[in-house]
Write a protein that holds these residues in place. Sequence first.
Motif, PDB file in Angstrom:
ATOM      1  N   MET A   1       0.839  -1.198   0.000  1.00 45.88           N
ATOM      2  CA  MET A   1       0.000   0.000   0.000  1.00 45.88           C
ATOM      3  C   MET A   1       0.873   1.246   0.000  1.00 45.88           C
ATOM      4  SD  MET A   1      -3.111   1.077   2.547  1.00 45.88           S
ATOM      5  CE  MET A   1      -4.142  -0.158   1.790  1.00 45.88           C
ATOM      6  N   LYS A   2       0.493   2.214  -0.802  1.00 45.87           N
ATOM      7  CA  LYS A   2       1.245   3.458  -0.919  1.00 45.87           C
ATOM      8  C   LYS A   2       0.534   4.571  -0.159  1.00 45.87           C
ATOM      9  CE  LYS A   2       3.336   6.484  -4.393  1.00 45.87           C
ATOM     10  NZ  LYS A   2       3.520   6.724  -5.834  1.00 45.87           N
ATOM     11  N   VAL A   3       1.296   5.367   0.590  1.00 48.64           N
ATOM     12  CA  VAL A   3       0.754   6.521   1.316  1.00 48.64           C
ATOM     13  C   VAL A   3       1.148   7.785   0.551  1.00 48.64           C
ATOM     14  CG1 VAL A   3       0.756   7.823   3.467  1.00 48.64           C
ATOM     15  CG2 VAL A   3       0.924   5.324   3.526  1.00 48.64           C
ATOM     16  N   ILE A   4       0.160   8.560   0.139  1.00 48.24           N
ATOM     17  CA  ILE A   4       0.390   9.774  -0.651  1.00 48.24           C
ATOM     18  C   ILE A   4      -0.017  10.982   0.184  1.00 48.24           C
ATOM     19  CG2 ILE A   4      -0.128  10.981  -2.793  1.00 48.24           C
ATOM     20  CD1 ILE A   4      -1.158   8.228  -3.866  1.00 48.24           C
ATOM     21  N   ASP A   5       0.958  11.802   0.545  1.00 49.47           N
ATOM     22  CA  ASP A   5       0.676  13.000   1.345  1.00 49.47           C
ATOM     23  C   ASP A   5       0.029  14.054   0.447  1.00 49.47           C
ATOM     24  OD1 ASP A   5       0.609  14.991   3.232  1.00 49.47           O
ATOM     25  OD2 ASP A   5       2.755  14.960   3.656  1.00 49.47           O
ATOM     26  N   ILE A   6      -1.133  14.550   0.833  1.00 51.38           N
ATOM     27  CA  ILE A   6      -1.814  15.600   0.062  1.00 51.38           C
ATOM     28  C   ILE A   6      -2.007  16.863   0.912  1.00 51.38           C
ATOM     29  CG2 ILE A   6      -2.903  14.018  -1.572  1.00 51.38           C
ATOM     30  CD1 ILE A   6      -5.527  14.321   0.067  1.00 51.38           C
ATOM     31  N   SER A   7      -1.078  17.064   1.857  1.00 54.15           N
ATOM     32  CA  SER A   7      -1.126  18.217   2.763  1.00 54.15           C
ATOM     33  C   SER A   7      -0.123  19.279   2.319  1.00 54.15           C
ATOM     34  CB  SER A   7      -0.761  17.792   4.189  1.00 54.15           C
ATOM     35  OG  SER A   7      -1.506  16.688   4.587  1.00 54.15           O
ATOM     36  N   ARG A   8      -0.423  20.515   2.650  1.00 58.62           N
ATOM     37  CA  ARG A   8       0.522  21.610   2.437  1.00 58.62           C
ATOM     38  C   ARG A   8       1.216  21.932   3.765  1.00 58.62           C
ATOM     39  NH1 ARG A   8      -0.236  23.460  -2.600  1.00 58.62           N
ATOM     40  NH2 ARG A   8      -2.281  23.095  -3.549  1.00 58.62           N
ATOM     41  N   GLU A   9       2.463  22.346   3.665  1.00 56.18           N
ATOM     42  CA  GLU A   9       3.258  22.652   4.858  1.00 56.18           C
ATOM     43  C   GLU A   9       2.732  23.919   5.518  1.00 56.18           C
ATOM     44  OE1 GLU A   9       5.917  23.973   7.648  1.00 56.18           O
ATOM     45  OE2 GLU A   9       5.793  25.095   5.770  1.00 56.18           O
ATOM     46  N   LEU A  10       2.550  23.880   6.823  1.00 55.77           N
ATOM     47  CA  LEU A  10       1.850  24.938   7.549  1.00 55.77           C
ATOM     48  C   LEU A  10       2.524  26.298   7.461  1.00 55.77           C
ATOM     49  CD1 LEU A  10      -0.522  25.604   9.484  1.00 55.77           C
ATOM     50  CD2 LEU A  10       1.020  25.068  11.372  1.00 55.77           C
ATOM     51  N   PHE A  11       3.837  26.377   7.668  1.00 50.27           N
ATOM     52  CA  PHE A  11       4.498  27.675   7.800  1.00 50.27           C
ATOM     53  C   PHE A  11       4.868  28.322   6.467  1.00 50.27           C
ATOM     54  CE2 PHE A  11       5.468  25.378  11.789  1.00 50.27           C
ATOM     55  CZ  PHE A  11       4.768  26.201  12.651  1.00 50.27           C
ATOM     56  N   SER A  12       4.972  27.540   5.403  1.00 46.41           N
ATOM     57  CA  SER A  12       5.396  28.093   4.109  1.00 46.41           C
ATOM     58  C   SER A  12       4.243  28.330   3.137  1.00 46.41           C
ATOM     59  CB  SER A  12       6.414  27.158   3.454  1.00 46.41           C
ATOM     60  OG  SER A  12       5.837  25.882   3.205  1.00 46.41           O
ATOM     61  N   THR A  13       3.060  27.822   3.441  1.00 45.45           N
ATOM     62  CA  THR A  13       1.919  27.987   2.537  1.00 45.45           C
ATOM     63  C   THR A  13       1.345  29.396   2.668  1.00 45.45           C
ATOM     64  OG1 THR A  13       1.371  25.633   2.674  1.00 45.45           O
ATOM     65  CG2 THR A  13      -0.374  27.127   1.953  1.00 45.45           C
ATOM     66  N   PRO A  14       1.168  30.100   1.553  1.00 48.84           N
ATOM     67  CA  PRO A  14       0.547  31.438   1.634  1.00 48.84           C
ATOM     68  C   PRO A  14      -0.837  31.353   2.279  1.00 48.84           C
ATOM     69  CG  PRO A  14       1.474  31.061  -0.546  1.00 48.84           C
ATOM     70  CD  PRO A  14       1.527  29.743   0.175  1.00 48.84           C
ATOM     71  N   VAL A  15      -1.177  32.366   3.040  1.00 54.24           N
ATOM     72  CA  VAL A  15      -2.473  32.360   3.723  1.00 54.24           C
ATOM     73  C   VAL A  15      -3.517  33.083   2.888  1.00 54.24           C
ATOM     74  CG1 VAL A  15      -1.417  32.271   6.008  1.00 54.24           C
ATOM     75  CG2 VAL A  15      -2.034  34.491   5.029  1.00 54.24           C
ATOM     76  N   TYR A  16      -4.764  32.760   3.152  1.00 52.06           N
ATOM     77  CA  TYR A  16      -5.888  33.464   2.534  1.00 52.06           C
ATOM     78  C   TYR A  16      -5.801  34.934   2.957  1.00 52.06           C
ATOM     79  CZ  TYR A  16     -10.703  34.358   1.100  1.00 52.06           C
ATOM     80  OH  TYR A  16     -11.814  34.850   0.485  1.00 52.06           O
ATOM     81  N   PRO A  17      -6.028  35.882   2.034  1.00 56.41           N
ATOM     82  CA  PRO A  17      -5.900  37.311   2.386  1.00 56.41           C
ATOM     83  C   PRO A  17      -6.696  37.677   3.641  1.00 56.41           C
ATOM     84  CG  PRO A  17      -6.211  37.052   0.026  1.00 56.41           C
ATOM     85  CD  PRO A  17      -6.393  35.681   0.626  1.00 56.41           C
ATOM     86  N   GLY A  18      -5.990  38.253   4.607  1.00 55.17           N
ATOM     87  CA  GLY A  18      -6.618  38.677   5.859  1.00 55.17           C
ATOM     88  C   GLY A  18      -6.502  37.675   6.987  1.00 55.17           C
ATOM     89  N   ASP A  19      -6.124  36.428   6.672  1.00 53.76           N
ATOM     90  CA  ASP A  19      -5.967  35.409   7.717  1.00 53.76           C
ATOM     91  C   ASP A  19      -4.658  35.605   8.473  1.00 53.76           C
ATOM     92  OD1 ASP A  19      -8.346  34.309   6.928  1.00 53.76           O
ATOM     93  OD2 ASP A  19      -7.550  32.332   6.462  1.00 53.76           O
ATOM     94  N   PRO A  20      -4.563  35.091   9.709  1.00 50.96           N
ATOM     95  CA  PRO A  20      -3.316  35.204  10.466  1.00 50.96           C
ATOM     96  C   PRO A  20      -2.186  34.417   9.809  1.00 50.96           C
ATOM     97  CG  PRO A  20      -5.152  34.543  11.891  1.00 50.96           C
ATOM     98  CD  PRO A  20      -5.628  34.431  10.477  1.00 50.96           C
ATOM     99  N   GLU A  21      -0.981  34.948   9.884  1.00 48.36           N
ATOM    100  CA  GLU A  21       0.203  34.270   9.349  1.00 48.36           C
ATOM    101  C   GLU A  21       0.717  33.254  10.382  1.00 48.36           C
ATOM    102  OE1 GLU A  21       2.002  34.484   6.573  1.00 48.36           O
ATOM    103  OE2 GLU A  21       1.113  36.211   5.544  1.00 48.36           O
TER     104      GLU A  21
END
Length: 197
Positions: A1-21
């Motif tokens: 079985m293969k595990v495929i990560d489909i997550s984005r890294e928390l600190f480097s992903t741009p935030v939605y405009p107006g959201d906390p960094e």
Amino acid sequence: MKVIDISRELFSTPVYPGDPEPRRELVRRMELGDSYNLSGFYTGCHSATHVDAPRHFIDDGKTVDELDLSRFMGRCTVVSAHGIVTGADIDRIMPYCEKILLFKGGGEAYLSTSAAFALAAAGVTLVGTDAWSIGAPHEEAGPHVELLGADIPILEGLCLSHVKEGTYTLVAFPLYLKGAEASPLRAVLLAEDGEAD
């Protein structure tokens, strides 16, 4: 079985405009003479890959901690969609899809309100997109209200560029955040041998 990560890294992903960094603070550092490393972090609940609970748009809707964790694990279908998906599109594809549906579109896979209505009518239990939001910039509230009002959580900010269309098993548990309207999560797809080739 293969595990495929489909997550984005928390600190480097741009935030939605107006959201906390998101940020991380180094509290103890061995390189500075401390006997161990220790850090703390701050983030918004909608940072990187996350789930919107009904409380995000429904005043008396369920919060993250009130959602049944079984909703976040199960067979899912990954579907390519570029631009805005309509209700007619959903009616056409649902006979071939699982009850968990993930849309990949290079960060531009959005649902119209009619698509959200069709998904709820079809009995979908969880919906996700690789876009910042399930709704297009000019129509964000409609799809959210339709899905969350039907008690269907929404995964946003998935990383699906390396994933082929098809059927997988999704595992994507939110953090245990009492009273929160959303939560970051680690999402993976499990593929049987040959499914992800």
